[in-house]
Write an enzyme that holds these catalytic residues in place. Structure first.
Site, PDB file in Angstrom:
ATOM      1  N   CYS A 133      75.834 -45.251 -53.151  1.00 34.76           N
ATOM      2  CA  CYS A 133      75.738 -44.459 -51.928  1.00 34.76           C
ATOM      3  C   CYS A 133      74.788 -43.273 -52.073  1.00 34.76           C
ATOM      4  O   CYS A 133      74.504 -42.580 -51.100  1.00 34.76           O
ATOM      5  CB  CYS A 133      77.122 -43.985 -51.505  1.00 34.76           C
ATOM      6  SG  CYS A 133      78.133 -45.294 -50.788  1.00 34.76           S
ATOM      7  N   ASP A 147      77.864 -51.717 -44.621  1.00 38.16           N
ATOM      8  CA  ASP A 147      77.460 -50.837 -45.714  1.00 38.16           C
ATOM      9  C   ASP A 147      76.889 -51.685 -46.841  1.00 38.16           C
ATOM     10  O   ASP A 147      77.429 -52.742 -47.155  1.00 38.16           O
ATOM     11  CB  ASP A 147      78.640 -50.019 -46.230  1.00 38.16           C
ATOM     12  CG  ASP A 147      78.231 -48.633 -46.701  1.00 38.16           C
ATOM     13  OD1 ASP A 147      77.166 -48.536 -47.356  1.00 38.16           O
ATOM     14  OD2 ASP A 147      78.952 -47.661 -46.434  1.00 38.16           O
ATOM     15  N   ASP A 201      83.109 -43.423 -39.016  1.00 38.90           N
ATOM     16  CA  ASP A 201      82.950 -44.405 -40.079  1.00 38.90           C
ATOM     17  C   ASP A 201      82.623 -45.801 -39.565  1.00 38.90           C
ATOM     18  O   ASP A 201      82.035 -46.605 -40.290  1.00 38.90           O
ATOM     19  CB  ASP A 201      84.224 -44.452 -40.929  1.00 38.90           C
ATOM     20  CG  ASP A 201      84.477 -43.133 -41.633  1.00 38.90           C
ATOM     21  OD1 ASP A 201      83.647 -42.749 -42.468  1.00 38.90           O
ATOM     22  OD2 ASP A 201      85.487 -42.478 -41.338  1.00 38.90           O
ATOM     23  N   HIS A 240      73.492 -63.149 -44.678  1.00 43.47           N
ATOM     24  CA  HIS A 240      72.039 -63.304 -44.629  1.00 43.47           C
ATOM     25  C   HIS A 240      71.447 -62.794 -45.935  1.00 43.47           C
ATOM     26  O   HIS A 240      71.856 -61.748 -46.453  1.00 43.47           O
ATOM     27  CB  HIS A 240      71.460 -62.513 -43.453  1.00 43.47           C
ATOM     28  CG  HIS A 240      69.995 -62.755 -43.230  1.00 43.47           C
ATOM     29  ND1 HIS A 240      69.493 -63.981 -42.853  1.00 43.47           N
ATOM     30  CD2 HIS A 240      68.931 -61.918 -43.342  1.00 43.47           C
ATOM     31  CE1 HIS A 240      68.177 -63.890 -42.735  1.00 43.47           C
ATOM     32  NE2 HIS A 240      67.811 -62.649 -43.026  1.00 43.47           N
ATOM     33  N   THR A 241      70.483 -63.543 -46.479  1.00 41.98           N
ATOM     34  CA  THR A 241      69.846 -63.200 -47.748  1.00 41.98           C
ATOM     35  C   THR A 241      68.336 -63.188 -47.583  1.00 41.98           C
ATOM     36  O   THR A 241      67.769 -64.084 -46.948  1.00 41.98           O
ATOM     37  CB  THR A 241      70.226 -64.227 -48.839  1.00 41.98           C
ATOM     38  OG1 THR A 241      71.648 -64.277 -48.969  1.00 41.98           O
ATOM     39  CG2 THR A 241      69.617 -63.847 -50.175  1.00 41.98           C
TER      40      THR A 241
END
Length: 346
Positions: free
Chosen positions: A17, A67, A50, A138-139
């Site tokens: 993060c 995230d 959030d 998804h890549t």
């Protein structure tokens, strides 16, 4: 050279993060955008919360969040666990129950298939622990590895926990200790004992599910999870959204003691400086609070704990319940009517 010889963290310019864009920068980027209005959108991006919340019917609202981040550890399975726990946490912070997720993955072209599989396996294992089904994703190929989840969950429309509901008289509970960013930054210079890092890894991979389950048994007024914007950044958003002043009693804030001397030595992640630039103008600091302690409070956390505002009369009992499973949880402050500063460090 194969991937096991190239540390995952060496493939990324930022870690965890700590790679998060600063809150002030985000607000400027989104300012003035034209969006559709819908009364069923109970929480949107304009609330700095959030997750988004959209009401489906009288009993059910959809909670959505995403995230993802570059590696904060070299073990690909652990990286997947931490990234998944971090993404799922936003639903817990809203008081929701996570149910579905989509993988988000970016892989360098030279990364071995086994490493990719281990990252995904870590994410699936943590999602399974949370009761979440990963139903797709998804890549893409890219310069740096990135992994995370888009998560959907559900909450009763009348039981949403926002980061803007704190009230004067509330106590503040933090469920995980601080210092993650400082320690992971210092570990890159081999300044942290392996046993300490193992403790840090376990904390980052721990879901906030137990904390969520316990806090929902009480009259919680506000909640957020402490991640990239640090304790002070997320407290600043809570204070502004609630139009109250948050008092943080620094002697009660849990943090990993090994982070303090490293902060004194200047091993501070870049994200901490962004967090300070964002929130510092709204923070009043007692003269005897050290710069190192302030740096810990501005330190970006990866998969950090929940920051909970609840009536003081319930806080002691809730903390006692939390301590059965989360011994480092602590009451770290209180809320008052709006004063000259949004946050007062005591």
């Amino acid at each position: 050279m194969n991937e096991t010889q190239i540390k995952l963290t060496k493939l990324a310019s930022c870690a965890g993060c700590g790679a998060k864009v600063g809150a002030g920068t985000l607000a400027q980027m989104l300012d003035g955008f034209v969006t559709h209005q819908d009364p069923r959108l109970l929480v949107g991006y304009d609330k700095s919360d959030d997750a988004s919340v959209y009401q489906l019917d009288e009993e059910t609202a959809l909670v959505q969040t995403t995230d993802f981040f570059p590696p904060i550890v070299d073990d690909p399975f652990l990286y997947g666990q931490i990234a998944a726990a971090n993404a799922i946490s936003d639903v817990y912070a809203m008081g929701g129950e996570p149910k579905l997720a989509l993988n988000i993955l970016c892989i360098p072209e030279h990364m071995e298939a086994h490493t990719v599989q281990e990252i995904l396996r870590g994410g699936y294992q943590k999602a399974y622990e949370a009761g979440v089904i990963i139903s797709g994703g998804h890549t893409i190929n890219g310069a740096e590895p990135i992994y995370g989840l888009a998560v959907s969950g559900f909450v009763h429309p009348q039981r949403i926990l926002k980061n803007c509901g704190a009230m004067p008289g509330d106590a503040l509970i933090l469920t995980k200790p601080l210092g993650i960013g400082i320690l992971t930054t210092s570990d890159k210079a081999d300044l942290v004992e392996p046993a300490v890092m193992e403790r840090i890894y376990r904390q980052m991979a721990t879901l906030n599910k137990t904390a969520r389950d316990i806090m929902l048994q009480y009259d919680v007024h506000s909640c957020t999870d402490v991640t990239g914007f640090a304790l002070l950044g997320h407290s600043y958003e809570m204070a502004q959204g609630s139009d109250c002043t948050i008092h943080i009693q620094t002697q009660y804030v849990p943090y990993h003691q090994e982070a303090y001397p490293l902060a004194e030595m200047g091993f501070i992640p870049a994200g901490a400086y962004r967090n300070r630039a964002y929130a510092e103008a709204g923070v009043s600091v007692r003269a005897d609070i050290s710069l190192a302690m302030q740096d810990i409070l501005y330190d970006p956390q990866t998969s950090g704990g929940l920051l909970i505002a609840m009536p003081q009369k319930d806080a002691d009992e809730c903390l006692k319940r939390l301590h059965e499973s989360i011994p480092q949880a602590a009451v770290i402050g209180y809320v008052t009517k709006r004063q000259d500063a949004w946050i007062i460090l005591e």
